[in-house]
Scaffold this motif. Sequence first.
Motif, PDB file in Angstrom:
ATOM      1  N   VAL A 119       0.842  -1.203   0.000  1.00  0.00           N
ATOM      2  CA  VAL A 119       0.000   0.000   0.000  1.00  0.00           C
ATOM      3  C   VAL A 119       0.873   1.247   0.000  1.00  0.00           C
ATOM      4  CG1 VAL A 119      -1.713   1.317   1.288  1.00  0.00           C
ATOM      5  CG2 VAL A 119      -1.922  -1.160   1.135  1.00  0.00           C
ATOM      6  N   GLY A 120       1.923   1.247   0.825  1.00  0.00           N
ATOM      7  CA  GLY A 120       2.823   2.392   0.864  1.00  0.00           C
ATOM      8  C   GLY A 120       3.520   2.624  -0.457  1.00  0.00           C
ATOM      9  N   LYS A 123       1.081   4.185  -2.893  1.00  0.00           N
ATOM     10  CA  LYS A 123       0.829   5.597  -2.601  1.00  0.00           C
ATOM     11  C   LYS A 123       1.975   6.472  -3.091  1.00  0.00           C
ATOM     12  CE  LYS A 123      -2.297   5.067   1.334  1.00  0.00           C
ATOM     13  NZ  LYS A 123      -2.501   5.306   2.788  1.00  0.00           N
ATOM     14  N   THR A 126       1.442   6.751  -6.882  1.00  0.00           N
ATOM     15  CA  THR A 126       0.308   7.569  -7.305  1.00  0.00           C
ATOM     16  C   THR A 126       0.585   9.050  -7.085  1.00  0.00           C
ATOM     17  OG1 THR A 126      -0.762   7.271  -5.143  1.00  0.00           O
ATOM     18  CG2 THR A 126      -1.385   5.759  -6.899  1.00  0.00           C
ATOM     19  N   LYS A 127       1.275   9.391  -6.021  1.00  0.00           N
ATOM     20  CA  LYS A 127       1.637  10.800  -5.795  1.00  0.00           C
ATOM     21  C   LYS A 127       2.553  11.298  -6.900  1.00  0.00           C
ATOM     22  CE  LYS A 127       1.214  10.847  -0.745  1.00  0.00           C
ATOM     23  NZ  LYS A 127       1.947  10.992   0.542  1.00  0.00           N
ATOM     24  N   SER A 143      -4.766  11.319  -6.168  1.00  0.00           N
ATOM     25  CA  SER A 143      -3.697  10.383  -5.830  1.00  0.00           C
ATOM     26  C   SER A 143      -3.947   9.661  -4.516  1.00  0.00           C
ATOM     27  CB  SER A 143      -2.356  11.123  -5.756  1.00  0.00           C
ATOM     28  OG  SER A 143      -2.392  12.136  -4.774  1.00  0.00           O
ATOM     29  N   GLU A 144      -4.838  10.189  -3.690  1.00  0.00           N
ATOM     30  CA  GLU A 144      -5.167   9.517  -2.434  1.00  0.00           C
ATOM     31  C   GLU A 144      -6.647   9.676  -2.150  1.00  0.00           C
ATOM     32  OE1 GLU A 144      -2.454   9.379   0.983  1.00  0.00           O
ATOM     33  OE2 GLU A 144      -1.384  11.016  -0.021  1.00  0.00           O
ATOM     34  N   PRO A 145      -7.269   8.730  -1.481  1.00  0.00           N
ATOM     35  CA  PRO A 145      -6.640   7.462  -1.074  1.00  0.00           C
ATOM     36  C   PRO A 145      -6.558   6.477  -2.232  1.00  0.00           C
ATOM     37  CG  PRO A 145      -8.948   7.464  -0.467  1.00  0.00           C
ATOM     38  CD  PRO A 145      -8.672   8.825  -1.074  1.00  0.00           C
ATOM     39  N   VAL A 146      -5.662   5.502  -2.106  1.00  0.00           N
ATOM     40  CA  VAL A 146      -5.635   4.377  -3.034  1.00  0.00           C
ATOM     41  C   VAL A 146      -6.646   3.357  -2.527  1.00  0.00           C
ATOM     42  CG1 VAL A 146      -4.247   2.519  -4.005  1.00  0.00           C
ATOM     43  CG2 VAL A 146      -3.212   4.763  -3.594  1.00  0.00           C
TER      44      VAL A 146
END
Length: 211
Positions: A119-120, A123, A126-127, A143-146
């Motif tokens: 998950v990290g 993220k 995506t950022k 970009s958040e949340p995934v």
Amino acid sequence: MKLNFLFCSVVVWQDTVMSLSGPILCHFLFGDLVESEIINVYMIIMQKQSLQHGFEIYCMDTMVQKEVLTKLEQHGKRSMKMQIHHFLMNDRWHWFLLVYKRDEGIFKLWNSMHDPFSVGKAKVYTKFLAASIRHLWGFDLVSEPVLREPCRQQGATLDCGIYACMWLECLARDTDEIWSYAQNVKMDTYRARLAATILSDENGLLKNKFE
């Protein structure tokens, strides 16, 4: 020795920029972990198949992704042009699928073994994508949340890469039949399906040698 040399020289899939050797596919077919070379070829095939179903998915080469993630973690850079929707990603030998749903404007994570490290990693990526696309085209991505997509879990196996490839096919075809198939198919069966898909592709060994 001569037979071994000939076996190692067999190419089972090839286009103008990429090729896949027989030994890599053979080892995979008989139980080894999925390699980046197989996944990269499979992504190319799935992109072509998505076109046959009236839309197109975009995928990024797994080695490029690893390089980008390494640079992001080491230097925090945000400067690469991309138009990618599907990312088959690797985190500490674990494969998962990160998908940008353009129609929904969100990122979704398909992970057969949910863990905070994946998950990290998603993220971070995506950022990076959101910042790059905003800078290059002025288009905002959320970009958040995934969002974690509910999906089958692999249990006590090492089949994460096969699960990720299977979901990529589901997204490329997007029919009720393929989604239903993915819910129940045994991973050894899908392993054989994946290998057969590569071999029978227009750039595959079976298509070119026996038709």
